[in-house]
Design a protein around this motif. Structure first.
Motif, PDB file in Angstrom:
ATOM      1  N   PRO A 259      28.519  50.299  48.879  1.00  0.00           N
ATOM      2  CA  PRO A 259      29.609  49.483  49.399  1.00  0.00           C
ATOM      3  C   PRO A 259      30.626  50.340  50.131  1.00  0.00           C
ATOM      4  N   SER A 260      31.218  49.776  51.168  1.00  0.00           N
ATOM      5  CA  SER A 260      32.267  50.501  51.888  1.00  0.00           C
ATOM      6  C   SER A 260      33.655  50.096  51.420  1.00  0.00           C
ATOM      7  N   ALA A 261      33.768  48.918  50.793  1.00  0.00           N
ATOM      8  CA  ALA A 261      35.065  48.441  50.327  1.00  0.00           C
ATOM      9  C   ALA A 261      34.880  47.693  49.009  1.00  0.00           C
ATOM     10  N   VAL A 262      35.637  48.106  47.989  1.00  0.00           N
ATOM     11  CA  VAL A 262      35.507  47.555  46.640  1.00  0.00           C
ATOM     12  C   VAL A 262      36.893  47.160  46.130  1.00  0.00           C
ATOM     13  N   LEU A 263      36.990  45.962  45.561  1.00  0.00           N
ATOM     14  CA  LEU A 263      38.238  45.484  44.968  1.00  0.00           C
ATOM     15  C   LEU A 263      38.092  45.395  43.464  1.00  0.00           C
TER      16      LEU A 263
ATOM     17  N   GLY B 113      42.633  48.927  43.863  1.00  0.00           N
ATOM     18  CA  GLY B 113      43.008  48.363  42.577  1.00  0.00           C
ATOM     19  C   GLY B 113      44.185  47.429  42.769  1.00  0.00           C
ATOM     20  N   LEU B 114      44.002  46.162  42.403  1.00  0.00           N
ATOM     21  CA  LEU B 114      45.055  45.160  42.595  1.00  0.00           C
ATOM     22  C   LEU B 114      45.471  44.584  41.256  1.00  0.00           C
ATOM     23  N   ASP B 115      46.771  44.461  41.049  1.00  0.00           N
ATOM     24  CA  ASP B 115      47.291  43.879  39.815  1.00  0.00           C
ATOM     25  C   ASP B 115      48.596  43.159  40.111  1.00  0.00           C
ATOM     26  N   LEU B 116      48.888  42.161  39.280  1.00  0.00           N
ATOM     27  CA  LEU B 116      50.127  41.406  39.423  1.00  0.00           C
ATOM     28  C   LEU B 116      51.332  42.174  38.885  1.00  0.00           C
ATOM     29  N   ALA B 117      51.088  43.143  37.992  1.00  0.00           N
ATOM     30  CA  ALA B 117      52.174  43.831  37.286  1.00  0.00           C
ATOM     31  C   ALA B 117      52.483  45.185  37.923  1.00  0.00           C
TER      32      ALA B 117
ATOM     33  N   ARG C  26      43.564  53.082  46.575  1.00  0.00           N
ATOM     34  CA  ARG C  26      44.579  52.186  47.121  1.00  0.00           C
ATOM     35  C   ARG C  26      45.046  51.251  46.009  1.00  0.00           C
ATOM     36  N   TRP C  27      46.352  51.217  45.772  1.00  0.00           N
ATOM     37  CA  TRP C  27      46.915  50.365  44.724  1.00  0.00           C
ATOM     38  C   TRP C  27      47.751  49.280  45.366  1.00  0.00           C
ATOM     39  N   LEU C  28      47.456  48.025  45.031  1.00  0.00           N
ATOM     40  CA  LEU C  28      48.156  46.881  45.626  1.00  0.00           C
ATOM     41  C   LEU C  28      48.716  45.975  44.541  1.00  0.00           C
ATOM     42  N   CYS C  29      49.934  45.506  44.734  1.00  0.00           N
ATOM     43  CA  CYS C  29      50.513  44.490  43.851  1.00  0.00           C
ATOM     44  C   CYS C  29      50.269  43.128  44.485  1.00  0.00           C
ATOM     45  N   GLY C  30      49.621  42.240  43.764  1.00  0.00           N
ATOM     46  CA  GLY C  30      49.307  40.952  44.354  1.00  0.00           C
ATOM     47  C   GLY C  30      48.775  39.966  43.337  1.00  0.00           C
TER      48      GLY C  30
END
Length: 270
Positions: free
Chosen positions: A57-61, A86-90, A106-110
């Motif tokens: 895979p080239s992109a993993v969430l 890595g995405l998290d609400l907190a 890459r860390w994302l809040c969402g």
């Protein structure tokens, strides 16, 4: 109630996202130490990843990444060719993830029901025990389907009815059930995935039971998996705690106090 009716979301309490984010942020520093059951169930999902992933895979969430354990593991597994998000609400969880695993990921809040990612931008979505927090399951799976490229896969662990039955028994009172999340049935999950447009929907349901020495250990162990209701309410009194302890002790077995999870593992192909 029909599946279609069940899929209609119940309006959440005002600021439910804020409540959930704050609760997880407070728990973030101790999460890894308390998340033994979550990690053991995550290993089930990890085995499906190695079974079902074809190609690089080239992109993993990592959806609901918490302090980043599975994000970092996927980065090591797939190597530098894969971009791991890595995405998290907190925000507090992401702070811990960044501190432990660095900015190479890459860390994302969402929010899982409104992912801040482009359509058809991911090859793989991995999510261990996160979507049970979403009051709108259908929208969460719609978003997973939206961000996956054609042929992409989603591997999801979530929880079904029967989860934490012992906890519910301990805290419930006559005419006042315990305030736990309403875990959706396998049929509802399958219907939501099909309506989201997944070409293939595979699901496995299994009971997982863990044991703890006392009520305090039980309650500490479940804070991270959506067992606690995000609603506000009166503070517990000593009598409530004593009643719960007595009721739970009535279920004690030689291994300790039992806690059962009804684990649903979904493998979805776009």
């Amino acid at each position: 109630m029909s599946i279609a009716a069940t899929l209609s979301p119940t309006p959440p309490e005002a600021d439910w996202q804020g409540r959930v984010a704050r609760a997880f942020s407070r728990a973030a520093p101790r999460y890894e130490a308390l998340a033994g059951a979550q990690h053991r169930m995550g290993e089930v999902l990890w085995s499906r990843l190695t079974d079902h992933m074809v190609g690089q895979p080239s992109a993993v969430l990592d959806l609901g990444c918490g302090p980043g354990h599975w994000s970092a593991r996927m980065a090591s597994h797939f190597g530098p060719e894969a971009r791991i998000t890595g995405l998290d609400l907190a925000p507090g969880m992401l702070e811990v993830a960044r501190r432990r695993h660095g900015d190479g990921l890459r860390w994302l809040c969402g929010d899982a029901t409104d992912l801040p990612l482009a359509t058809a931008s991911q090859d793989l979505v991995f999510s261990n025990l996160a979507i049970q927090w979403c009051p709108d399951l259908a929208q969460a799976l719609n978003e997973v389907a939206r961000v996956l490229r054609p042929g992409g896969r989603a591997l999801i662990n979530t929880l079904g009815p029967g989860t934490l039955a012992e906890v519910s028994h301990a805290w419930s009172r006559p005419n006042r059930p315990a305030a736990l999340l309403a875990f959706q049935s396998p049929q509802v999950h399958r219907a939501a995935a099909q309506l989201a447009g997944f070409a293939s929907v595979e699901m496995q349901a299994a009971s997982r039971r863990f044991h703890y020495p006392d009520l305090a250990a039980v309650m500490a162990s479940i804070k991270g998996i959506g067992a606690q209701n995000a609603h506000s309410g009166p503070r517990l009194k000593r009598a409530d705690l004593a009643r719960a302890r007595r009721r739970f002790d009535s279920l004690r077995c030689p291994d300790g106090l039992p806690v059962t999870y009804r684990l649903l593992t979904l493998v979805l192909e776009r």
